[in-house]
Design a protein around this motif. Structure first.
Motif, short mmCIF file in Angstrom:
data_model
loop_
_atom_site.label_atom_id
_atom_site.label_comp_id
_atom_site.label_asym_id
_atom_site.label_seq_id
_atom_site.Cartn_x
_atom_site.Cartn_y
_atom_site.Cartn_z
N VAL A 1 0.85 -1.19 0.00
CA VAL A 1 0.00 0.00 0.00
C VAL A 1 0.89 1.24 0.00
N GLY A 2 0.65 2.15 -0.94
CA GLY A 2 1.48 3.36 -0.96
C GLY A 2 0.99 4.40 -1.94
N ASN A 3 1.64 5.56 -1.91
CA ASN A 3 1.23 6.69 -2.75
C ASN A 3 2.02 6.78 -4.05
N SER A 4 3.05 5.96 -4.21
CA SER A 4 3.88 6.02 -5.40
C SER A 4 3.62 4.82 -6.30
N LEU A 5 3.10 5.08 -7.49
CA LEU A 5 2.92 4.00 -8.45
C LEU A 5 4.25 3.35 -8.81
N LYS A 6 5.27 4.19 -9.01
CA LYS A 6 6.56 3.68 -9.46
C LYS A 6 7.25 2.82 -8.42
N SER A 7 7.18 3.23 -7.16
CA SER A 7 7.94 2.54 -6.11
C SER A 7 7.12 1.53 -5.31
N ASP A 8 5.86 1.84 -5.06
CA ASP A 8 5.05 1.02 -4.15
C ASP A 8 4.16 0.03 -4.87
N VAL A 9 3.60 0.43 -5.99
CA VAL A 9 2.52 -0.34 -6.60
C VAL A 9 3.01 -1.24 -7.74
N VAL A 10 3.61 -0.63 -8.77
CA VAL A 10 3.99 -1.40 -9.96
C VAL A 10 4.98 -2.52 -9.63
N PRO A 11 6.08 -2.26 -8.91
CA PRO A 11 7.00 -3.37 -8.63
C PRO A 11 6.41 -4.44 -7.73
N ALA A 12 5.49 -4.06 -6.83
CA ALA A 12 4.84 -5.07 -5.98
C ALA A 12 3.99 -6.00 -6.83
N ILE A 13 3.25 -5.43 -7.78
CA ILE A 13 2.44 -6.24 -8.69
C ILE A 13 3.34 -7.14 -9.54
N GLN A 14 4.46 -6.59 -10.00
CA GLN A 14 5.40 -7.39 -10.79
C GLN A 14 5.94 -8.58 -9.99
N ALA A 15 6.03 -8.40 -8.68
CA ALA A 15 6.52 -9.49 -7.82
C ALA A 15 5.43 -10.52 -7.53
N GLY A 16 4.17 -10.20 -7.88
CA GLY A 16 3.07 -11.13 -7.66
C GLY A 16 2.14 -10.74 -6.53
N SER A 17 2.36 -9.56 -5.94
CA SER A 17 1.54 -9.09 -4.83
C SER A 17 0.37 -8.24 -5.33
N GLY B 1 -1.19 -4.55 -5.35
CA GLY B 1 -0.66 -3.19 -5.25
C GLY B 1 -1.80 -2.21 -5.08
N VAL B 2 -1.84 -1.51 -3.96
CA VAL B 2 -2.91 -0.58 -3.65
C VAL B 2 -2.36 0.84 -3.67
N TYR B 3 -2.92 1.63 -4.56
CA TYR B 3 -2.46 3.01 -4.79
C TYR B 3 -3.38 3.98 -4.07
N ILE B 4 -2.79 4.80 -3.19
CA ILE B 4 -3.53 5.85 -2.49
C ILE B 4 -2.84 7.17 -2.83
N PRO B 5 -3.36 7.90 -3.80
CA PRO B 5 -2.69 9.12 -4.25
C PRO B 5 -2.55 10.15 -3.14
N HIS B 6 -1.45 10.87 -3.18
CA HIS B 6 -1.22 12.02 -2.31
C HIS B 6 -1.26 13.26 -3.20
N GLU B 7 -1.68 14.37 -2.64
CA GLU B 7 -1.81 15.58 -3.46
C GLU B 7 -0.48 16.06 -4.01
N LEU B 8 0.61 15.68 -3.36
CA LEU B 8 1.95 16.02 -3.83
C LEU B 8 2.76 14.73 -3.98
N THR B 9 3.22 14.48 -5.18
CA THR B 9 4.10 13.33 -5.42
C THR B 9 5.25 13.79 -6.30
N TRP B 10 6.45 13.45 -5.90
CA TRP B 10 7.65 13.86 -6.63
C TRP B 10 7.55 13.42 -8.08
N VAL B 11 7.95 14.29 -8.99
CA VAL B 11 7.81 14.01 -10.42
C VAL B 11 8.54 12.73 -10.84
N LEU B 12 9.62 12.40 -10.17
CA LEU B 12 10.36 11.19 -10.54
C LEU B 12 9.66 9.91 -10.10
#
Length: 233
Positions: free
Chosen positions: A174-190, A192-203
């Protein structure tokens, strides 16, 4: 959910505020430097330095502070007085001592889930700063394990969920970063729950994996319990 035994949580901007302090300091830095350099997009040049330095300094406030100093020297050269460098260092120290601001629904959600699932905090960044924020948050006792990593990849989640759970297929991140929290977790087979934050670093911006069967998006952490009840068994 019978097959789900372990839930990983990101920390920065998922459990407590983080990015807003970077944005505030970035604007302070740009205003400070504007008095000494002209004709440059200071914030864009700072982002370039951050990109270059990630492989050297990693994520976190210390690397950000060094990137600000590097940008000041690149743009201003010998025209940057020592007191400006000193103020940049002071700004970094202030970030490292800023009180932790826990986000809504965090404590009550963790408290209710703690007895039913293994909860693992999975965060990246500077070790000392992340340990400080966890201690100040008062949330540490709710986690069965804490992992502070240099980066988050599918291999990271494979390793962590195998060590602290029953493998990634029985885990959720569970996390606010698609790149770090969600996509790689799904790739690992888990999950991935995305909870957007109003501010997320562009990278940290990537496209949502909308077609992935194990991807879910929530408006806030308070909706996680409902999601857990609705997931297929």
């Amino acid at each position: 959910m019978a097959n789900l035994t372990t839930i990983g949580f990101d920390a920065d901007d998922t459990l407590w505020q983080n990015e807003q302090f970077f944005r505030q300091t970035e604007k302070r830095f740009a205003a400070l430097l504007a008095a000494h350099v002209e004709g440059h997009d200071i914030e864009a040049r700072l982002l370039e330095a951050e990109k270059r330095n990630l492989a050297v300094y990693g994520f976190g406030i210390k690397g950000f502070t060094l990137s600000m100093i590097e940008t000041a020297l690149e743009l201003g050269g010998g025209r940057i007085p020592p007191e400006v460098i000193r103020e940049i260092l002071d700004a970094g120290r202030e970030m490292l001592s800023h009180p932790v601001e826990t986000l809504p629904h965090v404590r009550e959600t963790l408290e209710r889930l703690a007895g039913d699932y293994r909860l693992v905090l999975i965060t990246k960044g500077d070790l000392f700063d992340q340990e400080r924020k966890l201690a100040q948050s008062g949330l540490g006792e709710l986690f069965d394990a804490v992992e502070i990593v240099s980066d988050k990849t599918a291999d990271t989640y494979q390793r962590i969920f195998s060590r602290h759970g029953d493998g990634p297929e029985h885990s959720m991140m569970v996390g606010n970063s698609l790149k770090s929290d969600v996509v790689p977790a799904i790739q690992a087979g888990s999950w991935g729950v995305y909870i957007p934050h109003e501010l997320t670093w562009v990278l940290e911006h990537v496209e949502e994996p909308a077609g992935a069967p194990r991807f879910r998006r929530l408006d806030h952490l308070g909706e996680l319990e409902r999601l857990l009840r609705e997931l297929p068994r």
